[in-house]
Design a protein around this motif. Structure first.
Motif, PDB file in Angstrom:
ATOM      1  N   ASN A   1      40.271  71.173  67.786  1.00 52.83           N
ATOM      2  CA  ASN A   1      41.607  71.511  67.275  1.00 52.83           C
ATOM      3  C   ASN A   1      41.915  70.775  65.975  1.00 52.83           C
ATOM      4  OD1 ASN A   1      42.706  73.544  69.011  1.00 52.83           O
ATOM      5  ND2 ASN A   1      42.861  72.000  70.627  1.00 52.83           N
ATOM      6  N   MET A   2      41.422  69.549  65.863  1.00 48.04           N
ATOM      7  CA  MET A   2      41.613  68.773  64.638  1.00 48.04           C
ATOM      8  C   MET A   2      40.885  69.452  63.457  1.00 48.04           C
ATOM      9  SD  MET A   2      40.327  64.901  63.874  1.00 48.04           S
ATOM     10  CE  MET A   2      38.671  65.503  63.597  1.00 48.04           C
ATOM     11  N   ILE A   3      39.661  69.898  63.705  1.00 46.82           N
ATOM     12  CA  ILE A   3      38.905  70.589  62.651  1.00 46.82           C
ATOM     13  C   ILE A   3      39.620  71.879  62.256  1.00 46.82           C
ATOM     14  CG2 ILE A   3      36.768  71.874  62.177  1.00 46.82           C
ATOM     15  CD1 ILE A   3      35.263  69.621  63.608  1.00 46.82           C
ATOM     16  N   LYS A   4      40.108  72.611  63.251  1.00 47.45           N
ATOM     17  CA  LYS A   4      40.857  73.842  62.975  1.00 47.45           C
ATOM     18  C   LYS A   4      42.060  73.539  62.080  1.00 47.45           C
ATOM     19  CE  LYS A   4      43.576  77.469  65.209  1.00 47.45           C
ATOM     20  NZ  LYS A   4      43.835  78.229  66.453  1.00 47.45           N
ATOM     21  N   ARG A   5      42.784  72.468  62.421  1.00 47.84           N
ATOM     22  CA  ARG A   5      43.974  72.085  61.655  1.00 47.84           C
ATOM     23  C   ARG A   5      43.594  71.649  60.233  1.00 47.84           C
ATOM     24  NH1 ARG A   5      45.397  68.294  64.896  1.00 47.84           N
ATOM     25  NH2 ARG A   5      44.938  66.519  63.559  1.00 47.84           N
ATOM     26  N   LEU A   6      42.562  70.829  60.117  1.00 43.82           N
ATOM     27  CA  LEU A   6      42.181  70.293  58.807  1.00 43.82           C
ATOM     28  C   LEU A   6      41.608  71.361  57.872  1.00 43.82           C
ATOM     29  CD1 LEU A   6      40.611  66.848  59.813  1.00 43.82           C
ATOM     30  CD2 LEU A   6      42.819  67.241  58.687  1.00 43.82           C
ATOM     31  N   THR A   7      41.062  72.431  58.444  1.00 41.42           N
ATOM     32  CA  THR A   7      40.523  73.516  57.609  1.00 41.42           C
ATOM     33  C   THR A   7      41.561  74.621  57.395  1.00 41.42           C
ATOM     34  OG1 THR A   7      39.585  74.528  59.605  1.00 41.42           O
ATOM     35  CG2 THR A   7      38.091  73.200  58.247  1.00 41.42           C
ATOM     36  N   LEU A   8      42.754  74.433  57.964  1.00 44.19           N
ATOM     37  CA  LEU A   8      43.829  75.435  57.877  1.00 44.19           C
ATOM     38  C   LEU A   8      43.350  76.797  58.376  1.00 44.19           C
ATOM     39  CD1 LEU A   8      45.081  74.467  54.265  1.00 44.19           C
ATOM     40  CD2 LEU A   8      45.910  73.596  56.478  1.00 44.19           C
ATOM     41  N   SER A   9      42.557  76.754  59.439  1.00 41.76           N
ATOM     42  CA  SER A   9      41.949  77.979  59.961  1.00 41.76           C
ATOM     43  C   SER A   9      42.845  78.663  60.988  1.00 41.76           C
ATOM     44  CB  SER A   9      40.612  77.628  60.608  1.00 41.76           C
ATOM     45  OG  SER A   9      40.077  78.737  61.271  1.00 41.76           O
ATOM     46  N   GLU A  10      42.688  79.976  61.076  1.00 43.18           N
ATOM     47  CA  GLU A  10      43.403  80.774  62.085  1.00 43.18           C
ATOM     48  C   GLU A  10      42.490  81.104  63.261  1.00 43.18           C
ATOM     49  OE1 GLU A  10      46.824  82.336  61.587  1.00 43.18           O
ATOM     50  OE2 GLU A  10      46.703  80.475  60.424  1.00 43.18           O
TER      51      GLU A  10
ATOM     52  N   SER B   1      34.853  79.927  57.016  1.00 38.20           N
ATOM     53  CA  SER B   1      34.373  81.250  56.605  1.00 38.20           C
ATOM     54  C   SER B   1      35.224  82.367  57.190  1.00 38.20           C
ATOM     55  CB  SER B   1      32.914  81.440  57.008  1.00 38.20           C
ATOM     56  OG  SER B   1      32.827  81.488  58.420  1.00 38.20           O
ATOM     57  N   GLY B   2      36.317  81.969  57.884  1.00 39.33           N
ATOM     58  CA  GLY B   2      37.253  82.980  58.378  1.00 39.33           C
ATOM     59  C   GLY B   2      36.793  83.727  59.610  1.00 39.33           C
ATOM     60  N   GLU B   3      35.856  83.145  60.369  1.00 41.79           N
ATOM     61  CA  GLU B   3      35.464  83.804  61.619  1.00 41.79           C
ATOM     62  C   GLU B   3      36.665  83.863  62.557  1.00 41.79           C
ATOM     63  OE1 GLU B   3      31.778  82.449  63.474  1.00 41.79           O
ATOM     64  OE2 GLU B   3      30.928  82.200  61.462  1.00 41.79           O
ATOM     65  N   LYS B   4      36.672  84.898  63.406  1.00 39.31           N
ATOM     66  CA  LYS B   4      37.825  85.161  64.268  1.00 39.31           C
ATOM     67  C   LYS B   4      37.843  84.254  65.496  1.00 39.31           C
ATOM     68  CE  LYS B   4      39.716  88.689  62.071  1.00 39.31           C
ATOM     69  NZ  LYS B   4      39.642  87.924  60.802  1.00 39.31           N
ATOM     70  N   LYS B   5      36.619  83.886  65.979  1.00 36.72           N
ATOM     71  CA  LYS B   5      36.535  83.250  67.289  1.00 36.72           C
ATOM     72  C   LYS B   5      35.340  82.307  67.337  1.00 36.72           C
ATOM     73  CE  LYS B   5      35.205  85.597  71.272  1.00 36.72           C
ATOM     74  NZ  LYS B   5      34.971  85.114  72.652  1.00 36.72           N
ATOM     75  N   PHE B   6      35.527  81.202  68.059  1.00 33.12           N
ATOM     76  CA  PHE B   6      34.429  80.257  68.259  1.00 33.12           C
ATOM     77  C   PHE B   6      34.401  79.880  69.732  1.00 33.12           C
ATOM     78  CE2 PHE B   6      32.260  76.135  68.093  1.00 33.12           C
ATOM     79  CZ  PHE B   6      31.258  76.367  67.139  1.00 33.12           C
ATOM     80  N   ASN B   7      33.248  80.063  70.364  1.00 33.84           N
ATOM     81  CA  ASN B   7      33.112  79.799  71.800  1.00 33.84           C
ATOM     82  C   ASN B   7      32.802  78.334  72.079  1.00 33.84           C
ATOM     83  OD1 ASN B   7      33.525  82.483  72.347  1.00 33.84           O
ATOM     84  ND2 ASN B   7      31.344  82.980  72.514  1.00 33.84           N
TER      85      ASN B   7
ATOM     86  N   MET C   1      28.894  71.107  62.209  1.00 36.41           N
ATOM     87  CA  MET C   1      28.711  72.003  61.059  1.00 36.41           C
ATOM     88  C   MET C   1      29.013  73.455  61.425  1.00 36.41           C
ATOM     89  SD  MET C   1      28.264  70.289  58.447  1.00 36.41           S
ATOM     90  CE  MET C   1      27.204  69.633  57.188  1.00 36.41           C
ATOM     91  N   ASN C   2      28.540  73.868  62.600  1.00 36.35           N
ATOM     92  CA  ASN C   2      28.809  75.241  63.054  1.00 36.35           C
ATOM     93  C   ASN C   2      30.302  75.514  63.138  1.00 36.35           C
ATOM     94  OD1 ASN C   2      26.365  76.528  63.351  1.00 36.35           O
ATOM     95  ND2 ASN C   2      26.027  75.725  65.408  1.00 36.35           N
ATOM     96  N   LEU C   3      31.030  74.552  63.710  1.00 36.59           N
ATOM     97  CA  LEU C   3      32.472  74.727  63.892  1.00 36.59           C
ATOM     98  C   LEU C   3      33.199  74.743  62.542  1.00 36.59           C
ATOM     99  CD1 LEU C   3      34.991  75.031  65.574  1.00 36.59           C
ATOM    100  CD2 LEU C   3      34.912  72.578  66.061  1.00 36.59           C
ATOM    101  N   ILE C   4      32.854  73.807  61.665  1.00 33.45           N
ATOM    102  CA  ILE C   4      33.517  73.766  60.352  1.00 33.45           C
ATOM    103  C   ILE C   4      33.239  75.052  59.576  1.00 33.45           C
ATOM    104  CG2 ILE C   4      33.578  72.623  58.089  1.00 33.45           C
ATOM    105  CD1 ILE C   4      33.221  69.956  59.559  1.00 33.45           C
ATOM    106  N   ARG C   5      31.976  75.493  59.577  1.00 33.80           N
ATOM    107  CA  ARG C   5      31.637  76.725  58.852  1.00 33.80           C
ATOM    108  C   ARG C   5      32.384  77.929  59.419  1.00 33.80           C
ATOM    109  NH1 ARG C   5      28.017  76.176  55.018  1.00 33.80           N
ATOM    110  NH2 ARG C   5      26.672  74.356  55.107  1.00 33.80           N
ATOM    111  N   ALA C   6      32.472  77.994  60.739  1.00 32.62           N
ATOM    112  CA  ALA C   6      33.202  79.099  61.373  1.00 32.62           C
ATOM    113  C   ALA C   6      34.662  79.080  60.916  1.00 32.62           C
ATOM    114  CB  ALA C   6      33.115  78.992  62.891  1.00 32.62           C
ATOM    115  N   CYS C   7      35.235  77.888  60.836  1.00 29.24           N
ATOM    116  CA  CYS C   7      36.633  77.757  60.423  1.00 29.24           C
ATOM    117  C   CYS C   7      36.822  78.139  58.955  1.00 29.24           C
ATOM    118  CB  CYS C   7      37.122  76.328  60.637  1.00 29.24           C
ATOM    119  SG  CYS C   7      37.413  75.908  62.369  1.00 29.24           S
TER     120      CYS C   7
END
Length: 154
Positions: free
Chosen positions: A95-104, A38-44, A30-36
């Motif tokens: 990386n899959m979550i990043k891709r599926l959310t079209l996140s930068e 909500s347009g957060e810049k970086k996820f550790n 959930m943390n990762l999806i929300r970060a993606c």
């Protein structure tokens, strides 16, 4: 006094890394999806090399129902593992979550050290559940797609 109950027996159900709609907001997924989204810049993250078996909550529930339906054939102290039966590295999963959310978002692997004694791979052996007629409905890609759709856009 001895308590004798012939109907009492134990089953140890071992559940892998589950995710889904009503997961705690603080869970890794959930943390990762929300970060993606909500347009957060970086996820550790850690190195992300460790592999985990991510299983959708609907599959966990259907597995429990199959177990309950088959109590009469289970032995006392049976160990039943629930998961998708497949593992994916945290890195590929993220990386899959990043891709599926079209996140930068920048996924910062190695920002967090691995915990001591972190297992390299966790994956459920689902042979027994499959013998009972159960199999997971969601692979990790479809399960995460569904979860992303279900998250309220706040």
């Amino acid at each position: 006094s001895m308590i004798g109950n012939k109907n009492l027996f134990f089953i140890n159900v071992v559940i892998q890394f589950f995710y889904g709609k009503h997961d705690k907001k603080t869970s890794f997924v959930m943390n990762l999806i929300r970060a993606c989204i909500s347009g957060e810049k970086k996820f550790n993250l850690t190195s992300g090399k460790q592999k985990r078996d991510f299983v959708h909550i609907d599959d966990v529930i259907s597995a429990y129902l199959v177990i309950l339906k088959n109590l009469d054939i289970l032995k006392n102290n049976s160990v039943i593992e629930i998961g998708s039966g497949e593992s994916i590295s945290i890195k590929d999963f993220s990386n899959m979550i990043k891709r599926l959310t079209l996140s930068e978002i920048f996924l910062d692997f190695n920002a967090i050290p691995l915990r001591m004694n972190e297992p390299n791979e966790c994956v459920a052996n689902i042979k027994f559940l499959k013998k009972l007629g159960w199999s997971p409905l969601y692979n990790v890609n479809d399960g995460i797609k569904l979860l992303i759709k279900e998250i309220p856009k706040d």
